[in-house]
Design a protein around this motif. Structure first.
Motif, PDB file in Angstrom:
ATOM      1  N   GLY C  10     -66.181 -30.234 -23.786  1.00  0.00           N
ATOM      2  CA  GLY C  10     -64.792 -29.763 -23.783  1.00  0.00           C
ATOM      3  C   GLY C  10     -64.134 -29.967 -22.426  1.00  0.00           C
ATOM      4  N   GLY C  11     -63.155 -29.131 -22.111  1.00  0.00           N
ATOM      5  CA  GLY C  11     -62.484 -29.241 -20.812  1.00  0.00           C
ATOM      6  C   GLY C  11     -63.443 -28.889 -19.691  1.00  0.00           C
ATOM      7  N   ASP C  12     -63.410 -29.638 -18.603  1.00  0.00           N
ATOM      8  CA  ASP C  12     -64.300 -29.316 -17.484  1.00  0.00           C
ATOM      9  C   ASP C  12     -63.751 -28.136 -16.700  1.00  0.00           C
ATOM     10  OD1 ASP C  12     -62.127 -31.064 -16.672  1.00  0.00           O
ATOM     11  OD2 ASP C  12     -63.075 -31.094 -14.703  1.00  0.00           O
ATOM     12  N   THR C  70     -68.032 -34.944 -19.450  1.00  0.00           N
ATOM     13  CA  THR C  70     -67.758 -34.147 -20.640  1.00  0.00           C
ATOM     14  C   THR C  70     -66.834 -34.928 -21.563  1.00  0.00           C
ATOM     15  OG1 THR C  70     -66.902 -32.046 -21.451  1.00  0.00           O
ATOM     16  CG2 THR C  70     -65.826 -32.961 -19.517  1.00  0.00           C
ATOM     17  N   ARG C 252     -57.555 -27.598 -12.711  1.00  0.00           N
ATOM     18  CA  ARG C 252     -58.881 -27.831 -13.287  1.00  0.00           C
ATOM     19  C   ARG C 252     -59.899 -28.287 -12.237  1.00  0.00           C
ATOM     20  NH1 ARG C 252     -59.105 -30.258 -18.367  1.00  0.00           N
ATOM     21  NH2 ARG C 252     -58.169 -28.898 -19.914  1.00  0.00           N
TER      22      ARG C 252
END
Lengths: 319, 319, 319, 319
Positions: C10-12, C70, C252
């Motif tokens: 998924g999102g890092d 990812t 992020r």
């Protein structure tokens, strides 16, 4: 409770401004008059006390240090000194006082509360050396400041494949070395709570070299030994000279982290709420992320111990 | 010129990676084969030399240190050592070598050029101690790193109204202390090029106190005196103990600034272009923001002097 | 349990590397074989799985992102996809899998555990949108990253005496806006959990101006409204145009904070210990600073609610 | 020349405080009376002018923004407005004025000099869009701020193997995109001075993918095209959606870098020295690291062009 003062005392720590701001704004929210005292207890003696409004604490939540200044006052330690302090407070009808600082500052607050001033302590010190609370304001920032330094030192120690001894603050309490060591990926952590095992450290360095490790970081609390003698002992046992880096006063400064600003804000709100409940001679603490208040006597009677679950994790992770 | 190698040698400095990257990519752009040598001259001896492609230098422009590693090789100082190095280069038909480092590294390059290897030096050191060039790669980053530390120290020294002595790197050249001092707003700057005037400094501190100044920063180059004896002398003359902060190895690390990345990139491009012109035994420099190349002999023969226009500006601005 | 794999999906989020490192080193400490899977579930399908040793995770604890990469794999959502994944794991005798990611990733883990792979989830997402845990890995870093941006924006908005709308991540969960708002000293905080009260915000701005406030920061979660229409509405009600700053993907990235590195390390250790106890289909969480494990089903069934004690504090402090 | 004022005008930029400080302290050094004007030309009209001393500019050299505040004054554009401004200056016997800002601010200075006020301009803008000078105050900080953002974005774009479009400031001048692009290792740089070649960029992305490149950064100046339409075009030509990150106002803030503090300090000193020589209607600039002064008319008549030596280097290095 109509008139409340706030001061910072002892060593400064990042987040003290956020705590002052929270005390002032919470006080105003509850329609109190709030006074700021300059230079800690010294300002109580010299009557350097000013009324504050919401703007007095504007644009300070993100700033390190304490805009009220701080000091260690010797005169306040005398009976005459304390008498003068109480007089200056009573002249302004100040009934409550929030003291942001460490154990020395709390003892001062305790004395004042015996003279009829309701006092509440907020723990502000980068050392995290107060046993009654999980964390003090400034500790999270200090750990992050050390980590930034470690990242910089990694660049050069990796390039040279060197061992580096990083000495951080912490005379009696090794928390800063412990947390920064684990989070900085240090191979060895040396804290005052546990005697230095030079053979173990040398063994790790030698084993790491065999495995092709490019560098080795030793995180040393200042209270746990002397960097220079450690360096000397390591030459004997590993054949190589480690570099020494003593981080010093940068650990006390810097913009406070989110963690410290939040903790400071929560504690500032709680301190005023305690005064509104007519509590006195109490300190604010945090345990398992929950705020609480406790009698100063009781709090200062506790003995700080190393968090063994964290300490033993270092063993596993520094493999 | 078909095969060219690159190495970093001596003390590492932020921006070395950007210089390596520029050498590699410029070489590839001109259809050369480019080789990376590990650990400076040591890698020439141990034959730790690898062919590089564009990806070898991907994602490194922003990283401190040098991914080729560096060292100070004693074996290379011997005739046998140098012979081995030349053999290892010639076996691979490497005709040109770019050396990124300081004056010691340049002397090594000079020796190799006598053996028929075309060598070009790129100045990489945080000390800015090379007379022939205005700036070296890593200096701008080091100045900015010191400034970040000064900002943190200001928080706590202002809160306590203290004088602080900040000791920075610079054994023979005071540029780091000078630039960081001016840009950090230091009240006093002490460099190896100018003897320490203790009375003048004490006078400034005392005058500042009268004016209500909250703190006083003394920026001291390590080569200009000892922080502890300065501290002692100041107690005698001002009645107060200054805090000492020795910044140490953090000054060598950190992500390189834009200034250093650009200078490193420009110099890396130029170094390869020099080799393509069959030049040898030259160093790249920058003067008034213009790149140039110069014979190593000539360059190393110059004597670094303090920039008096900058130094005298400190006098005006620290009022 | 002899062979264990780890992946990020998924999102890092910053701290994922610290979690991977803890899983690998804890596994090795307990004499397990540890495998790293590249690009999340996609690597299970493409068989991009490598055995790891202690050095595989050296020098990564301080780095943002995830070195295992990812992705969001659509093929894994199909039955065939999952079958292939299980086959690839079983061929290597991998019996346990640690999945670092958000709720989507946990659902994948749950499916695999039905196929006989013991799975443990570690919460990694900057959004802090998982109801079962107080905090997720990456959240503390994201809050601090937003705070750094706020400090920069303050410089220019104070100089111009402007109102600024800062839009941060958070589609369904307003925690990032809430924590960054309180810690950044925002005058208004707008979260998806509470409808936007435009009149209240305009009122605060107008009141602030009367008091001489130099600027006004509105912290807006992306899921709580559109910055441009908010800007338009404010022109109508305050007569002035607010500046908009959409922070975007910088939230992020970045080196993980001490808080995230520690949480990630603790959770990584605990995940492996759960596998050693033959637990499966569980997620690791933290409540009141204590780690725990819980069934994935149960964890995902909970509904995240705003921390009202923190939210109401904003009201007091933004006075 | 006995009385001199200083103001900041137009968009703020990091380093303006350092320039004000240098003007004030140099003035005092030469025994002038120095006045600070609030909010740019607006303060000249509203008579918001205060006498300054050495302490007025203490502890500001390291702070972003401008403590004198800034604005864009419409009234000053009128003849009546300017008349009022001149009157307010003459009442205080202020004969010289230092204006820190961009081209609009310089035009204002020019008008005032026709009314008998000696004016000197200092270039302060992050855009570096003034043709007569190599660099403006704030540009170096802005480039470094963009680089910090690029480093954070790299973490997440590498983890996801994504292309990212980073939009930076620069309506007419692409310097910020150019310098940040080269120093950030961007694969493509798009500036207003050179039309966008979408096929070339798509080609680079596709070629990079073949080579196994993990991510691709496109640095886009706001004046060179629209991020959203670029994104759309790239989907057509590469089959993938790039992420967009618009950096916005954070580029204007932040502590000034060493480079900007030094440039600001040098220019501040020089501005006062020009006034002492009875010069007027001049701007300070830097060319090849040497300061100079030039007539405003002449300076504003020049047309800024892209530095082609830097621009062509991007081609080589982004291989």
């Amino acid at each position: 409770m109509k008139n409340v003062a706030v001061l910072t005392s002892g060593g400064d720590s990042p987040g003290m401004n956020a705590a002052i701001r929270a005390v002032v704004r919470t006080g105003l929210y509850y329609n109190l008059n709030i006074f700021g005292v300059k230079k800690g207890y010294e300002g109580l003696l010299s009557n350097d006390i000013k009324k504050m409004n919401a703007s007095s604490v504007g644009d300070i939540i993100h700033k390190g240090g304490t805009f009220l200044k701080t000091s260690r006052s010797e005169e306040f330690m005398t009976e005459n000194g304390r008498k003068k302090a109480v007089e200056n407070l009573k002249t302004r009808n100040i009934e409550g006082l929030v003291v942001i600082g460490g154990d020395g500052s709390f003892r001062g607050a305790q004395t004042l509360s015996r003279e009829g001033i309701a006092t509440i302590g907020i723990p502000g010190t980068i050392d995290n050396d107060l046993a009654y609370t999980d964390f003090t304001i400034g500790f999270d920032t200090a750990v992050n400041t050390v980590l930034e330094a470690v990242t910089k030192i990694r660049d050069t120690s990796t390039s040279h494949e060197k061992t580096t001894i990083i000495e951080v603050m912490g005379r009696y309490c090794g928390d800063l070395a412990l947390y920064a060591g684990i989070c900085g990926g240090a191979e060895s952590i040396i804290v005052p709570e546990d005697p230095l095992h030079i053979d173990e450290i040398a063994g790790r360095i030698n084993k790491g070299k065999e495995r092709g490790k490019l560098h080795h970081i030793i995180m040393l609390a200042e209270g746990a030994g002397d960097a220079k003698s450690l360096q000397k002992d390591l030459i004997d046992k590993t054949g190589e000279s480690a570099r020494i880096s003593v981080l010093g006063f940068i650990q006390r400064g810097g913009d406070p982290t989110a963690g410290d600003r939040l903790l400071a804000s929560r504690m500032g709100v709680k301190a005023v709420e305690e005064l509104l409940k007519f509590n006195s001679s109490k300190v604010i603490g945090v345990r398992n992320n929950q705020l609480f208040s406790e009698d100063i006597d009781q709090a200062l009677g506790k003995k700080k111990a190393l968090d063994t679950s964290i300490y033993s994790m270092a063993e596993i992770l520094s493999l």
